[in-house]
Design an enzyme around this catalytic site. Structure first.
Site, mmCIF file in Angstrom:
data_model
loop_
_atom_site.group_PDB
_atom_site.id
_atom_site.type_symbol
_atom_site.label_atom_id
_atom_site.label_comp_id
_atom_site.label_asym_id
_atom_site.label_seq_id
_atom_site.Cartn_x
_atom_site.Cartn_y
_atom_site.Cartn_z
ATOM 1 N N HIS A 228 0.900 -1.218 -0.081
ATOM 2 C CA HIS A 228 0.035 0.128 -0.055
ATOM 3 C C HIS A 228 0.783 1.134 -0.031
ATOM 4 C CE1 HIS A 228 1.120 -0.026 4.396
ATOM 5 N NE2 HIS A 228 0.671 1.217 4.232
HETATM 6 C C1 UD1 Z 1 -2.310 5.162 6.049
HETATM 7 C C2 UD1 Z 1 -0.762 5.642 6.776
HETATM 8 C C3 UD1 Z 1 0.022 4.624 6.568
HETATM 9 C C4 UD1 Z 1 -0.400 3.427 6.932
HETATM 10 C C5 UD1 Z 1 -1.681 3.066 6.362
HETATM 11 C C6 UD1 Z 1 -2.382 1.609 6.754
HETATM 12 C C7 UD1 Z 1 -0.164 8.219 6.653
HETATM 13 C C8 UD1 Z 1 0.288 8.920 5.936
HETATM 14 N N1 UD1 Z 1 -0.188 6.679 6.098
HETATM 15 O O1 UD1 Z 1 -2.038 5.018 4.586
HETATM 16 O O2 UD1 Z 1 1.144 5.034 7.325
HETATM 17 O O3 UD1 Z 1 0.366 2.361 6.875
HETATM 18 O O4 UD1 Z 1 -2.597 4.278 6.591
HETATM 19 O O5 UD1 Z 1 -3.528 1.100 5.990
HETATM 20 O O6 UD1 Z 1 -1.140 8.482 7.340
HETATM 21 N N2 UD1 Z 1 -8.907 4.856 1.439
HETATM 22 C C9 UD1 Z 1 -10.279 4.223 1.435
HETATM 23 N N3 UD1 Z 1 -11.039 3.870 2.615
HETATM 24 C C10 UD1 Z 1 -10.503 4.411 3.762
HETATM 25 C C11 UD1 Z 1 -9.005 4.957 3.805
HETATM 26 C C12 UD1 Z 1 -8.680 5.152 2.583
HETATM 27 O O7 UD1 Z 1 -10.808 3.909 0.362
HETATM 28 O O8 UD1 Z 1 -11.225 4.005 4.938
HETATM 29 C C13 UD1 Z 1 -8.375 5.179 0.254
HETATM 30 C C14 UD1 Z 1 -8.715 6.485 -0.444
HETATM 31 O O9 UD1 Z 1 -8.649 6.460 -1.548
HETATM 32 C C15 UD1 Z 1 -7.338 7.259 0.200
HETATM 33 C C16 UD1 Z 1 -5.997 6.406 0.111
HETATM 34 O O10 UD1 Z 1 -6.756 5.161 0.525
HETATM 35 O O11 UD1 Z 1 -7.101 8.262 -0.563
HETATM 36 C C17 UD1 Z 1 -5.018 6.789 1.041
HETATM 37 O O12 UD1 Z 1 -5.679 6.937 2.579
HETATM 38 P P1 UD1 Z 1 -4.759 7.471 3.504
HETATM 39 O O13 UD1 Z 1 -5.419 7.417 4.878
HETATM 40 O O14 UD1 Z 1 -4.622 8.726 3.293
HETATM 41 O O15 UD1 Z 1 -3.483 6.797 3.594
HETATM 42 P P2 UD1 Z 1 -3.071 5.194 3.591
HETATM 43 O O16 UD1 Z 1 -2.388 4.772 2.092
HETATM 44 O O17 UD1 Z 1 -4.116 4.262 3.968
#
Ligand code: UD1
Length: 406
Positions: A228
């Site tokens: 991820h």
């Molecule tokens: C975040 C953390 C990372 C952790 C990971 C675990 C930061 C910078 N990164 O990364 O350290 O290892 O979580 O999963 O805080 N999305 C969904 N549903 C959700 C949440 C996210 O679809 O419930 C998708 C969205 O498209 C979003 C993307 O995932 O734009 C990224 O989500 P985000 O929380 O920004 O960061 P992660 O990549 O999940």
């Protein structure tokens, strides 16, 4: 004598790996003896920032980890780093002002961690950072920025492994603030492993040999994958190379790939989904792409896998605790103890290296390792005990809150 006043602890979590750590702290708080003249009553407030909001990444974890519903959900959702961090700060500030905690506890290295630490510190509320001091020394990782800055703000630095203590000392943090307490993620793993082994995940994914559906039968050899990190999944060339390597491993053994929403979206966008199926092929091989799994199901699969390939931080630690070989698909790790003592090999992104390491692991030549010190299921209790001693004035607070420069 007047009754001791409340001690108010505010716990913050935002993203999936945070919830697993939070469970260890909530459970340590629940196990506290009733208050008496020496120990004031402890009140806790649980704040979910809403960084992760999907059922599979959030609600399901709360349910499986037996966590109470959050008292407050800031519902910040997804966004750029600036907007996500800013929105947590904006919405968290009035919560701290209203509830007036004695300390704010943040865990891990996600955007919510840093945002909450900034708000609390500016309101003169001391911050405890659980999982302090880990460093990849790669400032292009957003998590590294979050770690360094959160540690600079925190009054208590709770470290999970000795390298973190060394890093914190080298950065000038005073010894009084640094506590090697062990790993809260492993507290949860030990507590939930028996329940995880009853999750039915091996049967659900046809990973038991023949027609057997008894979970006590050994699973057929399989590999488990998660990816991820933006640096791996947002770049078409890099994700393509990784997908090719996984497809190659899938010619030897079944490969199960529960994909983070971000990864699933990128695989589709780059047209790479053709490397994968949603069932095994007729020889029970191939790469099966499935939605994110619950904590218990994933733990069950990890504990039975021949090897795990990942770019996650927490999974490097969980596989070490389980004695399962882990191939880390990154150039660095902020958790060197998993390499020095555990089962982790940092293989990088070169497909030939990944395939060679997978071959070793699948032929039983993977690393077995041993459990690092203090990964014994009691890290959460140590943290709560230190916090309560300090907050009830049984350690000299000047030592804890002194500015490192003074
Ligand atoms: C975040 C953390 C990372 C952790 C990971 C675990 C930061 C910078 N990164 O990364 O350290 O290892 O979580 O999963 O805080 N999305 C969904 N549903 C959700 C949440 C996210 O679809 O419930 C998708 C969205 O498209 C979003 C993307 O995932 O734009 C990224 O989500 P985000 O929380 O920004 O960061 P992660 O990549 O999940």
């Amino acid at each position: 004598m007047p009754p001791p006043s409340d001690l108010r602890l505010l716990l913050v979590a935002g993203a999936r790996p945070n919830f697993v750590k939070l469970a260890a702290l909530v459970s340590a708080l629940a196990a506290l003896p009733a208050s008496d003249a020496m120990s004031p009553p402890v009140k806790r407030l649980l704040v979910h920032t809403g960084q992760h909001y999907d059922n599979a990444l959030s609600r399901l974890f709360f349910d499986q980890l037996g966590l109470p519903r959050p008292d407050i959900n800031l519902e910040v959702g997804s966004g750029s780093h600036g907007s996500q961090t800013g929105l947590v700060m904006q919405r968290f500030e009035p919560v701290v002002m209203d509830w007036k905690p004695d300390a704010v506890i943040v865990v891990g290295d996600v955007n919510s961690t840093l945002a909450a630490a900034l708000v609390a510190t500016k309101l003169h509320v001391p911050v405890a950072h659980v999982e302090a001091g880990l460093r990849s020394f790669d400032r292009r990782m957003p998590e590294e920025i979050n770690r360094v800055l959160t540690d600079n703000l925190a009054a208590w630095l709770f470290a999970s492994e000795p390298s973190a203590v060394v890093n914190l000392r080298l950065e000038g943090h005073p010894d009084e603030r640094i506590h090697l307490v062990g790993n809260v993620m492993i507290d949860s793993l030990q507590r939930f492993l028996p329940a995880a082994k009853k999750s039915g995940a091996l049967v659900a994914f046809d990973l038991l040999p023949g027609s057997s559906s008894s979970e006590s039968t050994a699973a057929r050899p399989f590999a488990l994958v998660t990816l991820h990190r933006p640096s791996n999944v947002d770049d078409e060339g890099r994700l393509g190379a990784l997908a090719g390597a996984l497809a190659e491993i899938g010619r030897r053994v079944p490969v199960l790939f529960p994909a983070h929403p971000r990864t699933a979206e990128r695989l589709r966008a780059f047209g790479l989904s053709a490397n994968f199926g949603d069932v095994w092929d007729r020889e029970q091989r191939g790469v099966r792409l499935v939605p994110p799994l619950g904590y218990l199901e994933f733990l069950h699969l990890m504990s039975a896998a021949a090897c795990v390939l990942t770019d996650s931080g927490g999974i490097q630690e969980e596989t070490t605790a389980l004695g399962i070989p882990c191939l880390t698909l990154r150039e660095t790790t902020e958790r060197p103890i998993t390499v020095e003592e555990g089962t982790n090999t940092v293989v990088g992104l070169d497909p030939a290296r990944i395939l060679a390491a997978a071959d070793d692991a699948l032929s039983g030549r993977g690393r077995r390792g041993r459990l690092p010190p203090l990964w014994d299921g009691h890290a959460g209790e140590r943290i709560i005990s230190i916090l309560l001693q300090d907050l009830s004035g049984r350690r000299d607070p000047a030592k804890v809150f002194r500015d490192p420069a003074s």
